[in-house]
Design a protein around this motif. Sequence first.
Motif, PDB file in Angstrom:
ATOM      1  N   VAL A 161       0.845  -1.275  -0.091  1.00 43.46           N
ATOM      2  CA  VAL A 161      -0.163   0.018   0.082  1.00 43.46           C
ATOM      3  C   VAL A 161       0.847   1.212  -0.051  1.00 43.46           C
ATOM      4  CG1 VAL A 161      -1.753   1.309   1.439  1.00 43.46           C
ATOM      5  CG2 VAL A 161      -1.902  -1.045   1.153  1.00 43.46           C
ATOM      6  N   LYS A 162       0.632   2.181  -0.872  1.00 43.36           N
ATOM      7  CA  LYS A 162       1.384   3.482  -1.047  1.00 43.36           C
ATOM      8  C   LYS A 162       0.465   4.689  -1.006  1.00 43.36           C
ATOM      9  CE  LYS A 162       5.312   1.935  -1.030  1.00 43.36           C
ATOM     10  NZ  LYS A 162       6.416   2.096   0.106  1.00 43.36           N
ATOM     11  N   THR A 163       0.462   5.293   0.054  1.00 45.34           N
ATOM     12  CA  THR A 163      -0.499   6.525   0.228  1.00 45.34           C
ATOM     13  C   THR A 163       0.252   7.731   0.088  1.00 45.34           C
ATOM     14  OG1 THR A 163      -1.735   5.072   1.787  1.00 45.34           O
ATOM     15  CG2 THR A 163      -2.231   7.499   1.964  1.00 45.34           C
ATOM     16  N   ARG A 164      -0.191   8.688  -0.672  1.00 44.95           N
ATOM     17  CA  ARG A 164       0.413   9.980  -0.848  1.00 44.95           C
ATOM     18  C   ARG A 164      -0.497  11.223  -0.988  1.00 44.95           C
ATOM     19  NH1 ARG A 164       4.091   6.939  -0.130  1.00 44.95           N
ATOM     20  NH2 ARG A 164       6.037   6.665  -1.463  1.00 44.95           N
ATOM     21  N   ARG A 165      -0.371  12.353  -0.449  1.00 40.52           N
ATOM     22  CA  ARG A 165      -1.098  13.411  -0.429  1.00 40.52           C
ATOM     23  C   ARG A 165      -1.321  13.959  -1.913  1.00 40.52           C
ATOM     24  NH1 ARG A 165      -2.803  14.670   4.194  1.00 40.52           N
ATOM     25  NH2 ARG A 165      -1.542  14.639   6.028  1.00 40.52           N
ATOM     26  N   ILE A 220      -0.342  -4.079  -6.078  1.00 38.10           N
ATOM     27  CA  ILE A 220      -0.014  -2.604  -5.308  1.00 38.10           C
ATOM     28  C   ILE A 220      -1.363  -1.791  -5.330  1.00 38.10           C
ATOM     29  CG2 ILE A 220       1.348  -0.346  -5.514  1.00 38.10           C
ATOM     30  CD1 ILE A 220       3.397  -1.788  -6.881  1.00 38.10           C
ATOM     31  N   ILE A 221      -1.706  -1.181  -4.120  1.00 36.24           N
ATOM     32  CA  ILE A 221      -2.773  -0.332  -3.988  1.00 36.24           C
ATOM     33  C   ILE A 221      -2.370   0.973  -3.652  1.00 36.24           C
ATOM     34  CG2 ILE A 221      -4.787   0.230  -2.602  1.00 36.24           C
ATOM     35  CD1 ILE A 221      -5.632  -2.424  -2.382  1.00 36.24           C
ATOM     36  N   THR A 222      -2.552   1.984  -4.346  1.00 41.50           N
ATOM     37  CA  THR A 222      -2.062   3.400  -4.269  1.00 41.50           C
ATOM     38  C   THR A 222      -3.548   4.323  -3.795  1.00 41.50           C
ATOM     39  OG1 THR A 222      -2.393   4.177  -6.548  1.00 41.50           O
ATOM     40  CG2 THR A 222      -0.425   3.330  -6.184  1.00 41.50           C
ATOM     41  N   LEU A 223      -3.294   5.096  -3.003  1.00 40.15           N
ATOM     42  CA  LEU A 223      -4.218   5.969  -2.371  1.00 40.15           C
ATOM     43  C   LEU A 223      -3.461   7.433  -2.519  1.00 40.15           C
ATOM     44  CD1 LEU A 223      -4.189   3.482  -0.351  1.00 40.15           C
ATOM     45  CD2 LEU A 223      -6.358   4.291  -0.103  1.00 40.15           C
ATOM     46  N   VAL A 224      -4.288   8.455  -3.178  1.00 41.96           N
ATOM     47  CA  VAL A 224      -3.759   9.856  -3.341  1.00 41.96           C
ATOM     48  C   VAL A 224      -4.817  10.596  -2.898  1.00 41.96           C
ATOM     49  CG1 VAL A 224      -2.930  11.626  -4.957  1.00 41.96           C
ATOM     50  CG2 VAL A 224      -2.254   9.155  -5.403  1.00 41.96           C
ATOM     51  N   GLY A 225      -4.374  11.789  -1.846  1.00 44.07           N
ATOM     52  CA  GLY A 225      -5.425  12.366  -1.223  1.00 44.07           C
ATOM     53  C   GLY A 225      -5.312  12.552   0.349  1.00 44.07           C
ATOM     54  N   ASP A 226      -6.350  12.647   0.885  1.00 45.75           N
ATOM     55  CA  ASP A 226      -6.314  12.419   2.367  1.00 45.75           C
ATOM     56  C   ASP A 226      -7.370  11.561   3.010  1.00 45.75           C
ATOM     57  OD1 ASP A 226      -8.844  13.858   2.569  1.00 45.75           O
ATOM     58  OD2 ASP A 226      -7.810  15.763   2.315  1.00 45.75           O
ATOM     59  N   ALA A 227      -7.401  11.353   4.104  1.00 41.37           N
ATOM     60  CA  ALA A 227      -8.107  10.606   5.066  1.00 41.37           C
ATOM     61  C   ALA A 227      -9.638  10.819   4.468  1.00 41.37           C
ATOM     62  CB  ALA A 227      -7.976  10.632   6.410  1.00 41.37           C
ATOM     63  N   GLU A 228     -10.135  11.802   4.147  1.00 44.05           N
ATOM     64  CA  GLU A 228     -11.482  12.429   3.807  1.00 44.05           C
ATOM     65  C   GLU A 228     -11.856  11.825   2.476  1.00 44.05           C
ATOM     66  OE1 GLU A 228     -13.429  13.468   6.055  1.00 44.05           O
ATOM     67  OE2 GLU A 228     -11.861  13.335   7.368  1.00 44.05           O
ATOM     68  N   HIS A 229     -10.795  12.164   1.588  1.00 45.61           N
ATOM     69  CA  HIS A 229     -11.199  11.412   0.116  1.00 45.61           C
ATOM     70  C   HIS A 229      -9.707  11.097  -0.532  1.00 45.61           C
ATOM     71  CE1 HIS A 229     -11.660  12.203  -4.270  1.00 45.61           C
ATOM     72  NE2 HIS A 229     -12.910  11.584  -3.869  1.00 45.61           N
ATOM     73  N   PHE A 230      -9.892   9.764  -0.836  1.00 41.79           N
ATOM     74  CA  PHE A 230      -8.711   9.267  -1.430  1.00 41.79           C
ATOM     75  C   PHE A 230      -9.186   8.867  -2.875  1.00 41.79           C
ATOM     76  CE2 PHE A 230      -6.787   7.746   2.854  1.00 41.79           C
ATOM     77  CZ  PHE A 230      -5.857   8.387   2.743  1.00 41.79           C
ATOM     78  N   GLU A 231      -8.260   8.840  -3.973  1.00 44.66           N
ATOM     79  CA  GLU A 231      -8.423   8.462  -5.050  1.00 44.66           C
ATOM     80  C   GLU A 231      -7.638   6.930  -4.945  1.00 44.66           C
ATOM     81  OE1 GLU A 231      -7.352  10.374  -8.534  1.00 44.66           O
ATOM     82  OE2 GLU A 231      -8.162  12.374  -7.849  1.00 44.66           O
ATOM     83  N   ILE A 232      -8.216   5.921  -5.169  1.00 46.97           N
ATOM     84  CA  ILE A 232      -7.868   4.470  -5.089  1.00 46.97           C
ATOM     85  C   ILE A 232      -7.579   3.794  -6.240  1.00 46.97           C
ATOM     86  CG2 ILE A 232      -8.076   2.193  -4.238  1.00 46.97           C
ATOM     87  CD1 ILE A 232      -9.783   3.521  -1.935  1.00 46.97           C
TER      88      ILE A 232
END
Length: 122
Positions: free
Chosen positions: A53-57, A97-109
């Motif tokens: 899992v990769k998460t970025r703002r 791989i699952i990527t999430l871009v945004g913040d905890a309120e709204h992620f693009e997955i």
Amino acid sequence: MAQHNQLGKSGEERAAEYLISKGYIIRDVNWRSGKMELDLVAYRDTTLVVVEVKTRRNSEFLRPEEAVTLRKIKNIVRATDAYVRLFQIPFEVRFDIITLVGDAEHFEIEHIEDAFLAPLNC
């Protein structure tokens, strides 16, 4: 907890929820063996799915999946080998791989299935 750590934790939680909504069963979250770690371990049908899992703002400078380097892949494969041996998993293994871009309120997955294969020289 540092803000970037909280973002990562939120991303992993959201990724697990996403997988569950797609019919996966979560076996482990943040499984560790020594210094090795697997973010999410799930399965569906007869496939064990190891998910990084990769998460970025934002993805201004680097897309999240680009942070999964060859070194990271080798570490994931080693950890997966330890996991499969420890739990005697009879299933085939897939690396996603699952990527999430945004913040905890709204992620693009984005879910990238079969994101990489295990290198021969791990």
